[in-house]
Design a protein around this motif. Structure first.
Motif, PDB file in Angstrom:
ATOM      1  N   HIS A 199       0.849  -1.199   0.000  1.00  0.00           N
ATOM      2  CA  HIS A 199       0.000   0.000   0.000  1.00  0.00           C
ATOM      3  C   HIS A 199       0.879   1.242   0.000  1.00  0.00           C
ATOM      4  O   HIS A 199       0.673   2.162  -0.803  1.00  0.00           O
ATOM      5  N   ALA A 200       1.860   1.262   0.876  1.00  0.00           N
ATOM      6  CA  ALA A 200       2.783   2.405   0.951  1.00  0.00           C
ATOM      7  C   ALA A 200       3.565   2.557  -0.348  1.00  0.00           C
ATOM      8  O   ALA A 200       3.761   3.678  -0.839  1.00  0.00           O
ATOM      9  N   GLU A 201       3.999   1.449  -0.924  1.00  0.00           N
ATOM     10  CA  GLU A 201       4.743   1.485  -2.183  1.00  0.00           C
ATOM     11  C   GLU A 201       3.872   2.041  -3.316  1.00  0.00           C
ATOM     12  O   GLU A 201       4.313   2.865  -4.112  1.00  0.00           O
ATOM     13  N   ALA A 202       2.619   1.585  -3.376  1.00  0.00           N
ATOM     14  CA  ALA A 202       1.712   2.062  -4.415  1.00  0.00           C
ATOM     15  C   ALA A 202       1.423   3.554  -4.241  1.00  0.00           C
ATOM     16  O   ALA A 202       1.408   4.310  -5.214  1.00  0.00           O
TER      17      ALA A 202
ATOM     18  N   LEU B 188       3.886   6.087  -5.724  1.00  0.00           N
ATOM     19  CA  LEU B 188       3.951   6.332  -7.166  1.00  0.00           C
ATOM     20  C   LEU B 188       3.366   7.709  -7.486  1.00  0.00           C
ATOM     21  O   LEU B 188       2.350   8.105  -6.900  1.00  0.00           O
ATOM     22  N   PRO B 189       3.988   8.449  -8.390  1.00  0.00           N
ATOM     23  CA  PRO B 189       3.459   9.770  -8.756  1.00  0.00           C
ATOM     24  C   PRO B 189       2.015   9.682  -9.248  1.00  0.00           C
ATOM     25  O   PRO B 189       1.687   8.853 -10.097  1.00  0.00           O
ATOM     26  N   GLY B 190       1.150  10.490  -8.672  1.00  0.00           N
ATOM     27  CA  GLY B 190      -0.251  10.542  -9.071  1.00  0.00           C
ATOM     28  C   GLY B 190      -1.151   9.554  -8.362  1.00  0.00           C
ATOM     29  O   GLY B 190      -2.371   9.615  -8.510  1.00  0.00           O
ATOM     30  N   ALA B 191      -0.587   8.639  -7.586  1.00  0.00           N
ATOM     31  CA  ALA B 191      -1.399   7.669  -6.845  1.00  0.00           C
ATOM     32  C   ALA B 191      -1.997   8.348  -5.623  1.00  0.00           C
ATOM     33  O   ALA B 191      -1.420   9.279  -5.064  1.00  0.00           O
TER      34      ALA B 191
ATOM     35  N   ASP C 295      -8.082   1.432   2.587  1.00  0.00           N
ATOM     36  CA  ASP C 295      -7.366   0.219   2.205  1.00  0.00           C
ATOM     37  C   ASP C 295      -7.056   0.168   0.715  1.00  0.00           C
ATOM     38  O   ASP C 295      -6.347  -0.716   0.259  1.00  0.00           O
ATOM     39  N   TRP C 296      -7.596   1.121  -0.035  1.00  0.00           N
ATOM     40  CA  TRP C 296      -7.495   1.134  -1.490  1.00  0.00           C
ATOM     41  C   TRP C 296      -6.561   2.232  -1.982  1.00  0.00           C
ATOM     42  O   TRP C 296      -6.484   3.306  -1.395  1.00  0.00           O
ATOM     43  N   VAL C 297      -5.881   1.948  -3.104  1.00  0.00           N
ATOM     44  CA  VAL C 297      -5.053   2.942  -3.779  1.00  0.00           C
ATOM     45  C   VAL C 297      -5.536   3.061  -5.224  1.00  0.00           C
ATOM     46  O   VAL C 297      -5.728   2.050  -5.904  1.00  0.00           O
ATOM     47  N   ALA C 298      -5.744   4.291  -5.672  1.00  0.00           N
ATOM     48  CA  ALA C 298      -6.090   4.563  -7.071  1.00  0.00           C
ATOM     49  C   ALA C 298      -4.786   4.852  -7.813  1.00  0.00           C
ATOM     50  O   ALA C 298      -4.083   5.816  -7.500  1.00  0.00           O
TER      51      ALA C 298
ATOM     52  N   ALA D 159       1.017   5.167 -14.178  1.00  0.00           N
ATOM     53  CA  ALA D 159       1.603   4.040 -13.443  1.00  0.00           C
ATOM     54  C   ALA D 159       1.120   2.701 -14.002  1.00  0.00           C
ATOM     55  O   ALA D 159       1.240   1.675 -13.339  1.00  0.00           O
ATOM     56  N   GLU D 160       0.612   2.697 -15.253  1.00  0.00           N
ATOM     57  CA  GLU D 160       0.034   1.481 -15.809  1.00  0.00           C
ATOM     58  C   GLU D 160       1.019   0.318 -15.855  1.00  0.00           C
ATOM     59  O   GLU D 160       0.600  -0.845 -15.820  1.00  0.00           O
TER      60      GLU D 160
END
Length: 126
Positions: free
Chosen positions: A57-60, A63-66, A80-83, A88-89
């Motif tokens: 979760h922290a890693e995601a 990411l720029p823009g997450a 609990d969710w990351v967009a 980052a595709e």
């Protein structure tokens, strides 16, 4: 490739691994059992359920823009969710697979708890 075709390719791969496709709030989602773990949102973002306290979760989020996902950009955060953004595709499949495995593990734990032998009294374990 477009983000939609990227999502379709990822979805096909995850369905082959046991996920199912569905729709929720007019958006394509992926789930294991009844547990949703990924959603194609806003046409150019993928939301994945990674668990707010996990390293993934922290890693995601790094990411720029997450960002933490807010369905419909309502301001209500699903912590609990990351967009993940389209930029980052290259990371979408990795994080979607992690989310699928977490959902599968959660489903297995729930299933074990419903099993008649779970927590059965009178066993010594010998």
């Amino acid at each position: 490739m477009t983000e939609e075709s990227d999502y379709e390719a990822i979805a096909d791969d995850l369905v082959a691994r046991g996920a199912t496709r569905a729709q929720m709030m007019g958006r394509p989602i992926l789930k294991v059992g009844s547990t949703m773990f990924a959603a194609h949102i806003g046409g150019d973002r993928l939301a994945v359920k990674l668990g707010r306290d996990s390293a993934e979760h922290a890693e995601a989020l790094a990411l720029p823009g997450a960002a933490v996902w807010s369905p419909g950009d309502s301001g209500r955060l699903f912590y609990d969710w990351v967009a993940l953004p389209a930029s980052a595709e290259d990371h979408w499949m990795r994080f979607a697979e992690i989310a699928r495995v977490l959902a599968q593990t959660s489903l297995a734990i729930q299933s074990d708890k419903k099993s008649p032998s779970y927590g059965k009294k009178g066993t010594t374990g010998r």
